[in-house]
Design an enzyme around this catalytic site. Structure first.
Site, PDB file in Angstrom:
ATOM      1  N   ASP A 443     -27.196  49.488   7.332  1.00 33.77           N
ATOM      2  CA  ASP A 443     -25.973  49.337   8.113  1.00 33.77           C
ATOM      3  C   ASP A 443     -26.370  49.040   9.558  1.00 33.77           C
ATOM      4  O   ASP A 443     -26.900  49.912  10.262  1.00 33.77           O
ATOM      5  CB  ASP A 443     -25.159  50.630   8.017  1.00 33.77           C
ATOM      6  CG  ASP A 443     -23.806  50.542   8.712  1.00 33.77           C
ATOM      7  OD1 ASP A 443     -23.612  49.616   9.511  1.00 33.77           O
ATOM      8  OD2 ASP A 443     -22.957  51.423   8.455  1.00 33.77           O
ATOM      9  N   HIS A 444     -26.093  47.822  10.012  1.00 35.06           N
ATOM     10  CA  HIS A 444     -26.554  47.401  11.338  1.00 35.06           C
ATOM     11  C   HIS A 444     -25.729  48.024  12.470  1.00 35.06           C
ATOM     12  O   HIS A 444     -26.060  47.863  13.645  1.00 35.06           O
ATOM     13  CB  HIS A 444     -26.505  45.876  11.457  1.00 35.06           C
ATOM     14  CG  HIS A 444     -27.557  45.320  12.371  1.00 35.06           C
ATOM     15  ND1 HIS A 444     -28.051  46.011  13.464  1.00 35.06           N
ATOM     16  CD2 HIS A 444     -28.241  44.152  12.346  1.00 35.06           C
ATOM     17  CE1 HIS A 444     -28.958  45.287  14.069  1.00 35.06           C
ATOM     18  NE2 HIS A 444     -29.107  44.144  13.412  1.00 35.06           N
ATOM     19  N   ARG A 445     -24.670  48.746  12.144  1.00 33.99           N
ATOM     20  CA  ARG A 445     -23.913  49.425  13.188  1.00 33.99           C
ATOM     21  C   ARG A 445     -24.687  50.605  13.760  1.00 33.99           C
ATOM     22  O   ARG A 445     -24.473  50.997  14.918  1.00 33.99           O
ATOM     23  CB  ARG A 445     -22.564  49.908  12.637  1.00 33.99           C
ATOM     24  CG  ARG A 445     -21.626  48.789  12.208  1.00 33.99           C
ATOM     25  CD  ARG A 445     -20.396  49.343  11.538  1.00 33.99           C
ATOM     26  NE  ARG A 445     -20.710  50.085  10.320  1.00 33.99           N
ATOM     27  CZ  ARG A 445     -19.809  50.697   9.549  1.00 33.99           C
ATOM     28  NH1 ARG A 445     -18.525  50.654   9.889  1.00 33.99           N
ATOM     29  NH2 ARG A 445     -20.174  51.337   8.443  1.00 33.99           N
TER      30      ARG A 445
END
Length: 471
Positions: A443-445
């Site tokens: 998850d790049h968040r």
């Protein structure tokens, strides 16, 4: 359940004169009137067996209409999106009316049966069930949610509407050709107690599933006893694949409950911005360790889970998760979920606190979880509490692949096969090493490329020198 109705009285001002006055001088007031309403007919409703469950299928009724029930006794087996679970009653009484038959589907929170307190009230409960089926909701008290259910059920459907029921009409033998045996947990237990071979029993339940009454009928007709088991268990339990049932080409087959849940999760994962980082890991030392301790019941899955957990200790951000899009949580436990293919679907049993459990206990726990998963007997906490996921297709010879991030987690690692590879040594020579490809989807968040790179470097160093895995 007892309902209390209280009638409000007029307000009495606080006054010393009134407090000191004789009773005859006080304003005439009525004592609060209380009316007790006791309902002796209760609903047994479809419980929420997992956080993602919206409806459940009745696999089999353990009890029949008219049977006397005791508190805590199993009444029905329900198929959720991940497992078959026994639903217990919270009251003594009689199973008065079954409102959703075996094979039927009902929304979470809707009534599936009525429980009468006394035998005399069975007929009244049956009439309420009939009226509910005709469009009038029964005035029955709801039972509490079944034990083992994590979230509370959503509100029941509006009164005046009967629970929606979809009955499957597709039938196939549960033991056709001895290739596949589908039976309820209670039927399996009953067959074991009666020493019966399930492969010789014909299933009459939904989709040809063997239910308890089939086993009882087989026992009455003298089905041959089950021979001693000779099943061999491989080193990698998650490598076992089931033989799919025969299907007619060109036919349209609806999703099972589990397939529907997987579909919803995969669609939900599309809303998460993900990226992928690959890494090549040398496994010579890990392979040697595995050969030494394999005879003690250690599996390669447990070794990989343990190594991953130890790496996550040093990189807690990779073990984190983002659920609301506004914040992320540093999970306090390292729970490694491992994808396992089971009949008709996919599930991820969870090795909880994998960083703290020794490799031998972890392997025993893994075998137990896989056995329960294939019997559809996992409890919700055994498949919903993962903080990091492993997906291993190496046993099928797959050298690399991408995995889809499960909703609610931060990362999943896809593991390929370990195979001999020609490599250049530091001295400029050519040698052979066993190497495997891993690919992490994150998850790049909350997780960035540098985070995954550092985590994979740590994991590679642990696998290259795996002495800590046996502590």
């Amino acid at each position: 359940m007892v309902g209390i109705v209280q009638i409000n009285t007029s307000f009495l001002p606080s006054s010393s004169k009134l407090r000191n006055a004789s009773p005859s001088l006080l304003p005439a007031t009525k004592a609060p009137a209380r009316t007790q309403i006791r309902s002796k007919i209760r609903e047994i409703f479809m419980p929420a067996l997992s956080s993602t469950m919206t409806e459940g299928k009745i696999v089999s009724w353990v009890k029949s209409e008219g049977d006397k029930l005791s508190k805590g006794e199993s009444v029905v087996v329900v198929e959720s999106d991940k497992a078959d679970m026994d639903v217990e009653t919270f009251y003594d009484g009689y199973l008065a009316a079954i409102m959703v038959e075996e094979g039927g589907v009902a929304p979470v929170g809707s009534a599936i049966a009525l429980l009468a307190e006394t035998e005399d009230e069975i007929s009244e409960a049956k009439s309420k069930a009939d009226s509910s089926a005709n469009g009038a909701a029964p005035a029955a008290e709801k039972e509490p949610e079944a034990a083992g259910s994590s979230p509370p059920p959503p509100p029941p459907p509006p009164k005046g509407s009967a629970p929606s029921t979809v009955v499957s009409s597709s039938i196939h033998p549960a033991s056709e050709g001895g290739k596949r045996i589908v039976a309820t947990p209670y039927a399996k237990k009953l067959a074991k107690d009666l020493n019966l071979e399930l492969a010789t029993v014909t299933g009459t339940g939904p989709m040809g599933r063997i239910v308890a009454k089939d086993v009882e009928a087989a026992a009455a007709t003298g089905v041959p006893a089950a021979p001693p088991s000779s099943t061999k268990v491989g080193a990698d339990l998650d490598s076992k694949s089931s033989v799919p049932p025969g299907v007619e080409l060109g036919s349209v087959v609806p999703f099972t409950t589990m397939q529907s849940a997987v579909s919803c999760n995969m669609v939900e994962s599309l809303a998460v911005p993900t990226f992928r980082v690959g890494y090549t890991i040398t496994t010579d030392a890990l392979d040697q360790l595995y050969k030494k301790i394999k005879s003690k019941g250690v599996t390669m899955t447990a070794l990989l889970a343990k190594a991953t957990a130890l790496a996550l200790v040093k990189h807690p951000v990779v073990n984190s998760s983002c659920r609301d899009g506004k914040s992320f949580t540093y999970n306090s436990s390292i729970n490694i979920a491992v994808a396992v293919a089971i009949d008709g679907g996919l599930i991820t049993p969870v090795l909880q606190d994998a960083d703290k459990v020794d490799i031998y206990s972890l392997s025993r726990k893994w075998k137990e979880l896989v056995d329960k998963a294939r019997a559809k007997q996992l409890q919700p906490h055994e498949y919903t509490t993962g903080t990091f996921t492993l997906s291993n297709l190496g046993m099928f010879g797959v050298d690399r692949f991408d995995a889809i991030l499960p909703p609610g987690t931060g990362a999943i690692m896809a593991v390929g096969v370990s195979q001999p590879t020609v490599v250049a040594t530091k001295g400029g020579c050519i040698g052979m090493k066993n190497q495997m490809q891993v690919n992490v989807t994150a998850d790049h968040r909350v997780i960035y490329g540098a985070d995954l790179a550092a985590f994979l470097q740590t994991l590679a160093s642990i696998i290259a020198d795996p002495k800590d895995l046996t502590f």
